[in-house]
Design a protein around this motif. Structure first.
Motif, PDB file in Angstrom:
ATOM      1  N   GLU A 136      17.227  16.013   4.619  1.00 13.63           N
ATOM      2  CA  GLU A 136      16.851  16.461   5.958  1.00 13.63           C
ATOM      3  C   GLU A 136      15.799  17.558   5.817  1.00 13.63           C
ATOM      4  OE1 GLU A 136      19.923  17.601   8.600  1.00 13.63           O
ATOM      5  OE2 GLU A 136      21.126  15.798   8.325  1.00 13.63           O
ATOM      6  N   GLY A 137      14.770  17.487   6.626  1.00 15.80           N
ATOM      7  CA  GLY A 137      13.708  18.479   6.568  1.00 15.80           C
ATOM      8  C   GLY A 137      12.628  18.194   5.539  1.00 15.80           C
ATOM      9  N   GLU A 138      12.828  17.163   4.710  1.00 16.26           N
ATOM     10  CA  GLU A 138      11.842  16.828   3.680  1.00 16.26           C
ATOM     11  C   GLU A 138      10.840  15.787   4.172  1.00 16.26           C
ATOM     12  OE1 GLU A 138      11.707  15.346  -1.023  1.00 16.26           O
ATOM     13  OE2 GLU A 138      13.532  15.078   0.173  1.00 16.26           O
ATOM     14  N   ALA A 139      11.064  15.275   5.372  1.00 13.36           N
ATOM     15  CA  ALA A 139      10.291  14.128   5.832  1.00 13.36           C
ATOM     16  C   ALA A 139       8.794  14.393   5.866  1.00 13.36           C
ATOM     17  CB  ALA A 139      10.770  13.701   7.224  1.00 13.36           C
ATOM     18  N   TRP A 140       8.381  15.596   6.241  1.00 18.90           N
ATOM     19  CA  TRP A 140       6.958  15.810   6.464  1.00 18.90           C
ATOM     20  C   TRP A 140       6.138  15.645   5.189  1.00 18.90           C
ATOM     21  CZ3 TRP A 140       5.177  15.031  10.930  1.00 18.90           C
ATOM     22  CH2 TRP A 140       3.841  15.338  11.228  1.00 18.90           C
ATOM     23  N   SER A 141       6.659  16.131   4.075  1.00 13.08           N
ATOM     24  CA  SER A 141       5.920  15.959   2.816  1.00 13.08           C
ATOM     25  C   SER A 141       5.876  14.486   2.422  1.00 13.08           C
ATOM     26  CB  SER A 141       6.565  16.789   1.698  1.00 13.08           C
ATOM     27  OG  SER A 141       7.901  16.374   1.475  1.00 13.08           O
ATOM     28  N   ILE A 142       6.941  13.740   2.718  1.00 12.75           N
ATOM     29  CA  ILE A 142       6.959  12.308   2.418  1.00 12.75           C
ATOM     30  C   ILE A 142       5.959  11.579   3.311  1.00 12.75           C
ATOM     31  CG2 ILE A 142       8.381  10.227   2.380  1.00 12.75           C
ATOM     32  CD1 ILE A 142      10.812  11.982   1.883  1.00 12.75           C
ATOM     33  N   ILE A 143       5.919  11.953   4.583  1.00 16.36           N
ATOM     34  CA  ILE A 143       5.015  11.296   5.530  1.00 16.36           C
ATOM     35  C   ILE A 143       3.564  11.540   5.140  1.00 16.36           C
ATOM     36  CG2 ILE A 143       4.216  11.284   7.932  1.00 16.36           C
ATOM     37  CD1 ILE A 143       7.154  12.096   8.659  1.00 16.36           C
ATOM     38  N   ARG A 144       3.241  12.758   4.745  1.00 13.58           N
ATOM     39  CA  ARG A 144       1.859  13.054   4.352  1.00 13.58           C
ATOM     40  C   ARG A 144       1.445  12.207   3.155  1.00 13.58           C
ATOM     41  NH1 ARG A 144       0.366  19.360   4.290  1.00 13.58           N
ATOM     42  NH2 ARG A 144      -1.598  18.380   3.725  1.00 13.58           N
ATOM     43  N   TYR A 145       2.365  12.035   2.217  1.00 15.75           N
ATOM     44  CA  TYR A 145       2.080  11.187   1.064  1.00 15.75           C
ATOM     45  C   TYR A 145       1.855   9.747   1.518  1.00 15.75           C
ATOM     46  CZ  TYR A 145       2.983   8.448  -3.176  1.00 15.75           C
ATOM     47  OH  TYR A 145       2.903   7.542  -4.199  1.00 15.75           O
ATOM     48  N   ASN A 156       0.794  -1.226   0.000  1.00 18.34           N
ATOM     49  CA  ASN A 156       0.000   0.000   0.000  1.00 18.34           C
ATOM     50  C   ASN A 156       0.823   1.271   0.000  1.00 18.34           C
ATOM     51  OD1 ASN A 156      -2.293  -1.512   0.023  1.00 18.34           O
ATOM     52  ND2 ASN A 156      -2.785  -1.176   2.167  1.00 18.34           N
ATOM     53  N   TRP A 157       1.850   1.339   0.860  1.00 21.89           N
ATOM     54  CA  TRP A 157       2.486   2.654   0.976  1.00 21.89           C
ATOM     55  C   TRP A 157       4.008   2.666   1.069  1.00 21.89           C
ATOM     56  CZ3 TRP A 157       5.289   4.218   5.273  1.00 21.89           C
ATOM     57  CH2 TRP A 157       5.120   3.481   6.454  1.00 21.89           C
ATOM     58  N   ILE A 158       4.647   1.649   1.639  1.00 20.33           N
ATOM     59  CA  ILE A 158       6.108   1.715   1.743  1.00 20.33           C
ATOM     60  C   ILE A 158       6.745   1.605   0.365  1.00 20.33           C
ATOM     61  CG2 ILE A 158       8.182   0.648   2.690  1.00 20.33           C
ATOM     62  CD1 ILE A 158       6.577  -0.198   5.114  1.00 20.33           C
ATOM     63  N   TYR A 209      10.303   8.644  -3.718  1.00 21.52           N
ATOM     64  CA  TYR A 209      11.290   9.477  -3.019  1.00 21.52           C
ATOM     65  C   TYR A 209      12.649   8.807  -2.823  1.00 21.52           C
ATOM     66  CZ  TYR A 209       7.281  12.405  -1.759  1.00 21.52           C
ATOM     67  OH  TYR A 209       6.169  13.214  -1.799  1.00 21.52           O
ATOM     68  N   GLY A 210      12.756   7.503  -3.090  1.00 25.62           N
ATOM     69  CA  GLY A 210      13.993   6.802  -2.795  1.00 25.62           C
ATOM     70  C   GLY A 210      15.092   7.058  -3.805  1.00 25.62           C
ATOM     71  N   SER A 211      16.338   6.867  -3.351  1.00 22.21           N
ATOM     72  CA  SER A 211      17.486   6.929  -4.259  1.00 22.21           C
ATOM     73  C   SER A 211      17.497   5.669  -5.114  1.00 22.21           C
ATOM     74  CB  SER A 211      18.781   7.014  -3.451  1.00 22.21           C
ATOM     75  OG  SER A 211      18.990   5.808  -2.726  1.00 22.21           O
ATOM     76  N   ASP A 212      18.270   5.680  -6.179  1.00 22.61           N
ATOM     77  CA  ASP A 212      18.370   4.486  -7.025  1.00 22.61           C
ATOM     78  C   ASP A 212      18.837   3.283  -6.209  1.00 22.61           C
ATOM     79  OD1 ASP A 212      17.507   5.862  -9.238  1.00 22.61           O
ATOM     80  OD2 ASP A 212      19.528   6.262 -10.006  1.00 22.61           O
TER      81      ASP A 212
END
Length: 386
Positions: free
Chosen positions: A235-244, A100-102, A109-112
């Motif tokens: 760093e600091g980008e986590a919140w937008s990733i978490i909301r997604y 579903n989400w991971i 958002y992940g690196s290659d």
């Protein structure tokens, strides 16, 4: 554009295909296995056999892109799959989170390197993950979390505690939130780390509970050293990733389907006892059925947004709360009119559903938090000063 409430012939055939698969692959003792809970060793062991069979049949991640083991199938097929799995007691176990989400979060958002390492095992049904979100003093208020990740050369050193961590006892990897900024940075100071659970310094303790054996845990991180390459995003980008991620999780568990089927069994038991001709019982059964249908349609609205290419909005919070309401309506109906069936002996599925309904009001953001978000984001109500 309105929402079409009917299924296409292709979608009906797809649902029938899933049901045929479940009839073939779920053993006679599946009910006993499912009673232990998705985080139990029994159900986890079963999922390690069952999910590879799903993958081979093209029914584990069909909505994923073909490059990552999927078949680029429509969003609605993903949801039909979820409905049938949950209605059967979720034989995927903890792996539903990967589906579903991971997995989708890592694709986006992940690196290659992260994608190549983690996504293929998920697509094959060979990976168990847990999410390190809640803490003793930071439950649904993730901005208050205290677990820290301090940069040390090419590594981060993580210290802190997580609690209510589902599936941690058997998971290989943790989707972990930690603070990289100061305490005053709030959401902006949080980062995400993909932490192997066998990393030195990680300790897991099971929390005895009503909701299943091995479902929830405390996780302690003591000088846990991970490479900077394990950080997901900046760093600091986590919140937008978490909301997604959370938007996908909140509508990715169609428990209303399980609730509706449990309600049907309860009504049948009452008919067998000659008690369902009582108008009071009929009214309450109707209210519970309406709650399940409301949860279904509100969830479908969010799925429809996604199917049209939109991002889930505050409607996801509304649907999430409706699912909790449906769960509680069914369990309250059963407890009021069939209390003897909750002993765990006559109808173990009733007791298991009641236990999971407790979880439904807490997981993916407590129901009370959903109400706050609905008031603020959906109804646009002003905040009241304390």
């Amino acid at each position: 554009m309105g929402l079409d409430f009917d299924w296409t012939d292709e979608e009906r055939a797809y649902r029938a295909r899933i049901r045929d698969f479940l009839r073939r692959e779920l053993p006679p003792e599946w009910g006993d296995i499912a009673r232990h809970g998705p985080g139990s060793k029994e159900q986890t062991d079963f999922s390690r056999t069952f999910c590879p069979k799903l993958a081979e049949a093209g029914l584990l991640v069909p909505h994923w892109p073909a490059e990552w083991g999927g078949a680029d199938r429509p969003t609605w097929e993903h949801f039909i799959l979820g409905e049938e799995m949950w209605a059967s007691g979720e034989p995927r176990g903890a792996q539903y989170m990967n589906v579903n989400w991971i997995g989708p979060t890592l694709m986006r958002y992940g690196s290659d390197e992260q994608k190549q390492r983690y996504i293929p095992p998920m697509a094959k049904g060979q990976a168990i993950w847990c999410q390190g979100f809640s803490e003793p003093n930071a439950g649904s208020d993730l901005a208050a979390l205290r677990t820290r990740a301090v940069r040390d050369g090419d590594d981060y050193v993580i210290n802190g505690t997580k609690i209510w961590t589902s599936y941690a006892g058997l998971a290989e990897t943790c989707f972990l939130l930690a603070r990289t900024g100061g305490a005053d940075t709030g959401k902006a100071g949080i980062a995400i780390f993909l932490v192997p659970m066998d990393t030195p310094g990680v300790e897991v303790r099971a929390i005895p509970s009503l909701i299943g054996h091995g479902d929830i845990h405390e996780c302690f991180f003591t000088d846990v050293r991970v490479p900077a390459s394990s950080r997901l995003g900046a760093e600091g980008e986590a919140w937008s990733i978490i909301r997604y991620s959370l938007a996908n999780e909140r509508v990715g568990i169609p428990r209303y389907e399980l609730s509706a089927r449990v309600l049907e069994e309860m009504v049948e038991d009452l008919k067998q006892q000659g008690r369902f001709d009582d108008p009071a019982i009929q009214i309450r059964a109707g209210e519970a059925a309406a709650a399940c249908e409301a949860a279904r349609l509100l969830t479908y609205r969010v799925v429809d947004q996604k199917a049209r290419g939109g991002a889930p909005g505050p409607e996801a919070n509304v649907a999430r709360f409706a699912v909790v309401t449906a769960d509680n309506s069914v369990t309250d109906f059963g407890l009021d009119f069939l209390p003897d069936f909750f002993s765990g002996l006559n109808r173990p599925g009733y007791l298991a559903h009641h236990e999971r309904a407790i979880v439904a009001g807490i997981a993916a953001g407590a129901a009370e938090i959903q109400l706050n978000l609905i008031a603020h984001r959906f109804l646009d109500l002003p905040k009241v000063a304390s």
